[in-house]
Each structure stands twice: as structure tokens, then as C-alpha cells.
Design a protein around this motif. Structure first.
Motif, PDB file in Angstrom:
ATOM      1  N   GLU A   1       0.829  -1.210   0.000  1.00 53.44           N
ATOM      2  CA  GLU A   1       0.000   0.000   0.000  1.00 53.44           C
ATOM      3  C   GLU A   1       0.859   1.254   0.000  1.00 53.44           C
ATOM      4  O   GLU A   1       0.587   2.217  -0.724  1.00 53.44           O
ATOM      5  CB  GLU A   1      -0.919   0.010   1.228  1.00 53.44           C
ATOM      6  CG  GLU A   1      -2.144  -0.856   1.028  1.00 53.44           C
ATOM      7  CD  GLU A   1      -2.957  -1.004   2.303  1.00 53.44           C
ATOM      8  OE1 GLU A   1      -3.605  -2.040   2.455  1.00 53.44           O
ATOM      9  OE2 GLU A   1      -2.904  -0.091   3.139  1.00 53.44           O
TER      10      GLU A   1
ATOM     11  N   THR B   1       0.998   4.064  -2.911  1.00 52.51           N
ATOM     12  CA  THR B   1       0.720   5.478  -2.624  1.00 52.51           C
ATOM     13  C   THR B   1       1.869   6.349  -3.112  1.00 52.51           C
ATOM     14  O   THR B   1       1.664   7.414  -3.707  1.00 52.51           O
ATOM     15  CB  THR B   1       0.552   5.684  -1.106  1.00 52.51           C
ATOM     16  OG1 THR B   1      -0.270   4.655  -0.593  1.00 52.51           O
ATOM     17  CG2 THR B   1      -0.049   7.037  -0.802  1.00 52.51           C
TER      18      THR B   1
ATOM     19  N   MET C   1      -8.216   6.399   2.183  1.00 52.33           N
ATOM     20  CA  MET C   1      -8.437   7.749   1.677  1.00 52.33           C
ATOM     21  C   MET C   1      -9.643   8.417   2.288  1.00 52.33           C
ATOM     22  O   MET C   1      -9.555   9.501   2.824  1.00 52.33           O
ATOM     23  CB  MET C   1      -8.611   7.715   0.161  1.00 52.33           C
ATOM     24  CG  MET C   1      -7.333   7.936  -0.564  1.00 52.33           C
ATOM     25  SD  MET C   1      -7.434   7.519  -2.265  1.00 52.33           S
ATOM     26  CE  MET C   1      -8.628   8.661  -2.855  1.00 52.33           C
TER      27      MET C   1
ATOM     28  N   PHE D   1      -5.751   6.038  -8.245  1.00 56.27           N
ATOM     29  CA  PHE D   1      -5.392   4.912  -7.401  1.00 56.27           C
ATOM     30  C   PHE D   1      -5.918   3.597  -7.946  1.00 56.27           C
ATOM     31  O   PHE D   1      -5.691   2.556  -7.362  1.00 56.27           O
ATOM     32  CB  PHE D   1      -5.916   5.145  -5.980  1.00 56.27           C
ATOM     33  CG  PHE D   1      -5.179   6.235  -5.282  1.00 56.27           C
ATOM     34  CD1 PHE D   1      -5.537   7.560  -5.463  1.00 56.27           C
ATOM     35  CD2 PHE D   1      -4.089   5.944  -4.486  1.00 56.27           C
ATOM     36  CE1 PHE D   1      -4.831   8.576  -4.845  1.00 56.27           C
ATOM     37  CE2 PHE D   1      -3.382   6.950  -3.865  1.00 56.27           C
ATOM     38  CZ  PHE D   1      -3.747   8.270  -4.042  1.00 56.27           C
TER      39      PHE D   1
END
Lengths: 159, 145
Positions: A8, A12, A106, A119
């Protein structure tokens, strides 16, 4: 559980890096960044499409491949299965995930809806790459109605 | 031990082919080429049969007087073909299966290498790239005698 978080963070940072140089690149630059993310996802998907089904027996039909994507591929990457798979039996599949792990941190709801496609590009490429290795040419798009749920639409290209 | 090992891509062109240098290589290339027809036949036969399970290992494709040819198909339609000396009767089915499994594992490793473009030939020109694959195949081809 540390493994999931590593991906993750990497993801990001990938998105952040592409938009860091020019936060508002206009539609051309935006598409270019999305294509870059999608192609990276594509290559990863190709490799995963080779490695994950290794111990499995041969797939008999398209639906088996899609089921493999929803269960085994999603489980391997996001530690959960896809929430629903729908098809019109004519080459279009809709994969729905009600709490997509890359969107979870988010927001919940309609905030940041415009940022969501950034994303999802990598994951679209991932699905397309895995399908390509398993012999299916397709176009994968993603849509978000409300974070963190999203839908991936897979349209099989028949030549 | 194998006399010739070949990896054929989905579109039926060779990604990797290697045979023991003592023999005429062209003969092996030709044998692998003809075995592709048999592989295709087996795959389509599997598709039509209403068997629940489909195996990846295809088994003995065809025997000639000197050699036996074995085949294996992956889920991504990449085919592995192995030619084995007929005089080596000690080789059992299990051993062939385990050789194919090792081949599949090495091929998967090559696929996951980010410097490898899918569809390219597997060469060990660059240090990391095909070297491990090459070494694995060499270990399978060491002559018994």
C-alpha cells in the motif's frame, strides 16, 4: 500482516511521485500518468498470471479465469476476495469490491472522488496483465460511485 | 536425463531450445517442431472431453526408435517439450513430472524478472537473466554415463 501495508505504501508513493512534478498537468499529462501506472500494473499482472496458477489445473473456460482473478489473485494481493462478479455472458464482466484496500485509507463516501481514478489505474493494469498471460485480450476500466467501493469492468476483445 | 529441452511460446515460436551438442541439433529442432502438432491435438482433445480436471502434464507425446518425447502445457499456453533417450529405461513417469515441475518453476522465475520482456528469447547474455534458467536445464541434461 506487515506485507500488505508495504504494498500500500509503495503504491501510494508511486501515485504521489507521478503527480509530484506537476500537480495539475491537464488532460494530456493526466492520461500519460495513468497510462504509466497501468503499464506497470500490466507487467506485474503478467508475472502474477504466470506464478499464481502454477499448482492449479488448466482452466477450462473464460469464466474459470475470471473466478481465478476474483478469488486467488485478489486474495494473494489484497488478502480478501472480490465481493461480487457479474456478467452479461457476452464478454463483459463487472467485478465489484465494496472496500477496496487501496482506497480504504483515503475516505469513506464522496470526498476525493476525482482523485480515485489515479489509485485504480495500477489495479486495472494488473487485471489486464493477468488476463493477457492466461490468453484473454481485454480492456479493463474502473469506476467509483462512493469510496471505498469500486467496480472493475472487463470487456473481452474478440478478434 | 534429457537430451533436448525446448520452451515454446503461446504463438508457437521457440523461446528456448537446447540439446546435447554431440548430436545433430537440427534433428532435435525438427522433432520438437513435429511434436507441436501432437501437443495441439492433446490440448483440443482435453477441451472436448467432459473431464472435470485437466492436467498440465501431457505425458508421452510420441516415441521414435531412439527417443521419446514428453510434453507439458502451462496455464498460459506455454509448452515445454523434452526429448529423452530411449535406452535410458530407468527414467520413470514421476521423474519426468518432477523435471517438468522444475522447468515450470524456473520459467516462472524468468517471467517475474523485471528485465525480461515476455515474448523474448531466454538468453543468458545478461548476467541475471537467463543464467539461472540455463543452469537448471544443464543440471537436467548431464549425461548419465
Amino acid at each position: 500482516m506487515a506485507d500488505a501495508v508495504l504494498f500500500e505504501f509503495l503504491h501510494t508513493e508511486m501515485v504521489a511521485e507521478l503527480w509530484a512534478h506537476d500537480p495539475d498537468p491537464g488532460p494530456g499529462g493526466q492520461n500519460m500518468n495513468l497510462s504509466v501506472l497501468e503499464s506497470v500494473g500490466f507487467r506485474v499482472g503478467q508475472a502474477l498470471g504466470e506464478r499464481l496458477p502454477r499448482e492449479m489445473l488448466a482452466f477450462r473456460e473464460e469464466l474459470d479465469v475470471l473466478k481465478f482473478l476474483c478469488k486467488d489473485l485478489w486474495l494473494a494481493i489484497f488478502q480478501k476476495q472480490m465481493d461480487s462478479l457479474r456478467t452479461n455472458h457476452q464478454g463483459t464482466y463487472v467485478l465489484q469490491d465494496n472496500s477496496f484496500p487501496l482506497l480504504l485509507p483515503m475516505a469513506a463516501g464522496l470526498q476525493y472522488l476525482e482523485e480515485a481514478p489515479k489509485f485504480l489505474a495500477f489495479t486495472c493494469g494488473l487485471l489486464r496483465g493477468a488476463l493477457c498471460t492466461l490468453g484473454i485480450e481485454s480492456v479493463v476500466t474502473a469506476s467509483v460511485a462512493a469510496l471505498p467501493g469500486c467496480k472493475f469492468q472487463v470487456v473481452i476483445q474478440n478478434s | 536425463m534429457a537430451v533436448c529441452v525446448a520452451v515454446i511460446a503461446k504463438e508457437n515460436y521457440p523461446l528456448y531450445i537446447r540439446s546435447t551438442p554431440t548430436e545433430n541439433e537440427l534433428k532435435f529442432h525438427y522433432m520438437v517442431h513435429t511434436s507441436l502438432d501432437v501437443v495441439d491435438e492433446k490440448i483440443s482433445a482435453m477441451g472436448k472431453a467432459l473431464v472435470d480436471q485437466r492436467e498440465l502434464y501431457l505425458g508421452l507425446l510420441y516415441p521414435t526408435e531412439d527417443y521419446k518425447v514428453y510434453g507439458y502445457v502451462t496455464n498460459s499456453k506455454v509448452k515445454f517439450v523434452m526429448v529423452v533417450d530411449s535406452s535410458n529405461t530407468a527414467l520413470r513417469d514421476n521423474e519426468i513430472r518432477s523435471m517438468f515441475r522444475k522447468l515450470h518453476n524456473s520459467y516462472t522465475d524468468v517471467m517475474c524478472n523485471p528485465f525480461y520482456n515476455p515474448g523474448d528469447r531466454i538468453q543468458s547474455r545478461f548476467v541475471c537473466l537467463g543464467r539461472a534458467f540455463d543452469n537448471m536445464v544443464t543440471s537436467m541434461m548431464i549425461p548419465v554415463c
